[in-house]
Scaffold this active site. Structure first.
Site, PDB file in Angstrom:
ATOM      1  N   SER A 176       0.863  -1.253  -0.119  1.00 54.88           N
ATOM      2  CA  SER A 176       0.077  -0.111  -0.085  1.00 54.88           C
ATOM      3  C   SER A 176       0.995   1.249  -0.079  1.00 54.88           C
ATOM      4  O   SER A 176       0.481   2.282  -0.480  1.00 54.88           O
ATOM      5  CB  SER A 176      -0.925   0.026   1.278  1.00 54.88           C
ATOM      6  OG  SER A 176      -0.429   0.125   2.397  1.00 54.88           O
TER       7      SER A 176
ATOM      8  N   HIS B   6       8.610   3.195   8.996  1.00 55.22           N
ATOM      9  CA  HIS B   6       8.378   2.311  10.288  1.00 55.22           C
ATOM     10  C   HIS B   6       7.124   2.693  10.954  1.00 55.22           C
ATOM     11  O   HIS B   6       6.851   3.907  11.294  1.00 55.22           O
ATOM     12  CB  HIS B   6       9.492   2.339  11.220  1.00 55.22           C
ATOM     13  CG  HIS B   6       9.633   1.520  12.409  1.00 55.22           C
ATOM     14  ND1 HIS B   6       9.793   0.128  12.351  1.00 55.22           N
ATOM     15  CD2 HIS B   6       8.980   1.694  13.648  1.00 55.22           C
ATOM     16  CE1 HIS B   6       9.650  -0.602  13.225  1.00 55.22           C
ATOM     17  NE2 HIS B   6       9.054   0.478  14.266  1.00 55.22           N
TER      18      HIS B   6
HETATM   19  C1  GRF Z   1       3.862  -0.643   6.874  1.00 53.03           C
HETATM   20  O1  GRF Z   1       3.257  -0.471   7.943  1.00 53.03           O
HETATM   21  C2  GRF Z   1       5.232  -0.127   7.030  1.00 53.03           C
HETATM   22  O2  GRF Z   1       5.419   0.971   8.095  1.00 53.03           O
HETATM   23  C3  GRF Z   1       6.083  -1.134   7.556  1.00 53.03           C
HETATM   24  O3  GRF Z   1       5.615  -2.179   6.845  1.00 53.03           O
HETATM   25  C4  GRF Z   1       4.133  -1.989   6.502  1.00 53.03           C
HETATM   26  C5  GRF Z   1       4.083  -1.941   4.873  1.00 53.03           C
HETATM   27  O4  GRF Z   1       2.751  -1.985   4.548  1.00 53.03           O
HETATM   28  N1  GRF Z   1       7.429  -1.217   7.253  1.00 53.03           N
HETATM   29  P1  GRF Z   1       2.452  -2.004   2.822  1.00 53.03           P
HETATM   30  O5  GRF Z   1       3.013  -3.289   2.360  1.00 53.03           O
HETATM   31  O6  GRF Z   1       3.124  -0.882   2.417  1.00 53.03           O
HETATM   32  O7  GRF Z   1       0.926  -2.106   2.634  1.00 53.03           O
END
Ligand code: GRF
Length: 200
Positions: free
Chosen positions: A12, A104
């Protein structure tokens, strides 16, 4: 900025970055999507947008040279990690020093480090009793979640939050924060002085 986004999951944040580029809000090109596993949801998103995909396979000794070749052939000059579940090898950090960032889902330096990923982060935030969490964009160094902080946005922890409800609100904030941090780099407005990063 000629960007590669590295992801392992649903992607996402990759989508939010791509949307910001295609809308003209983020002055960058999306040169490559790197996926650490062949079943990562991000691959389908990249295919839909006709962004080239490179999937890592084998041991690091196999994938690292192939990845370096891909990055060089596509003239990648900046890397955004977005839910990428592999440690970035120190040789890659060295080649892209100050040009790899990560997002993060908490306010670093709290709730980071080994094991602090996905729902583990939000469960730990709720268990701690803190009333504020959020998202952090930071430069990537040789360890997990320890590089200089670039930007943060906070999110209230509500009394009836579950890890899932909190994760959803943090993710929403990530989708705005990450393109905005990348825009600062793309516009050369980031000054790095040791561990202090200032946005001009
Ligand atoms: C996000 O919450 C990011 O902060 C963490 O991993 C997740 C990735 O989500 N590092 P997506 O695959 O971008 O939906």
């Amino acid at each position: 900025m000629n960007l590669a986004v590295f992801a392992s999951g649903g992607g996402s944040n990759f989508q939010a970055i791509a949307d910001a580029i295609f809308s003209g809000e983020l002055p960058a090109s999306l040169a490559l999507c790197v996926a650490s596993r062949p079943d990562a949801g991000v691959i389908e998103r990249a295919n839909r947008l006709s962004i080239p995909v490179h999937v890592l396979s084998g041991s690091q000794d196999d994938w690292l040279p192939q990845l370096l070749t891909q990055l060089s052939e596509r003239n990648v000059d900046f890397i955004a990690l977005a839910g990428f579940m592999k440690m970035i090898p120190s040789s890659l950090v060295a080649v892209f020093r100050h040009r790899i960032i990560n997002i993060h889902p908490a306010l670093l330096p709290d709730f980071g480090g080994k094991g602090m990923y996905g729902m583990n982060v939000h469960r730990a935030v709720i268990a701690s009793g803190t009333k504020k969490t959020g998202a952090t964009v930071h430069l990537v160094d040789e360890q997990y979640d320890t590089g200089p902080i670039v930007m943060q946005a906070s999110v209230d922890v509500l009394p009836d939050d579950t890890a899932e409800s909190l994760a959803a609100r943090v993710l929403d904030v990530e989708h705005r924060l990450y393109p905005s941090a990348l825009k600062s780099f793309a516009e050369n407005r980031v000054n790095i002085d040791g561990s202090i990063v200032s946005i001009l």
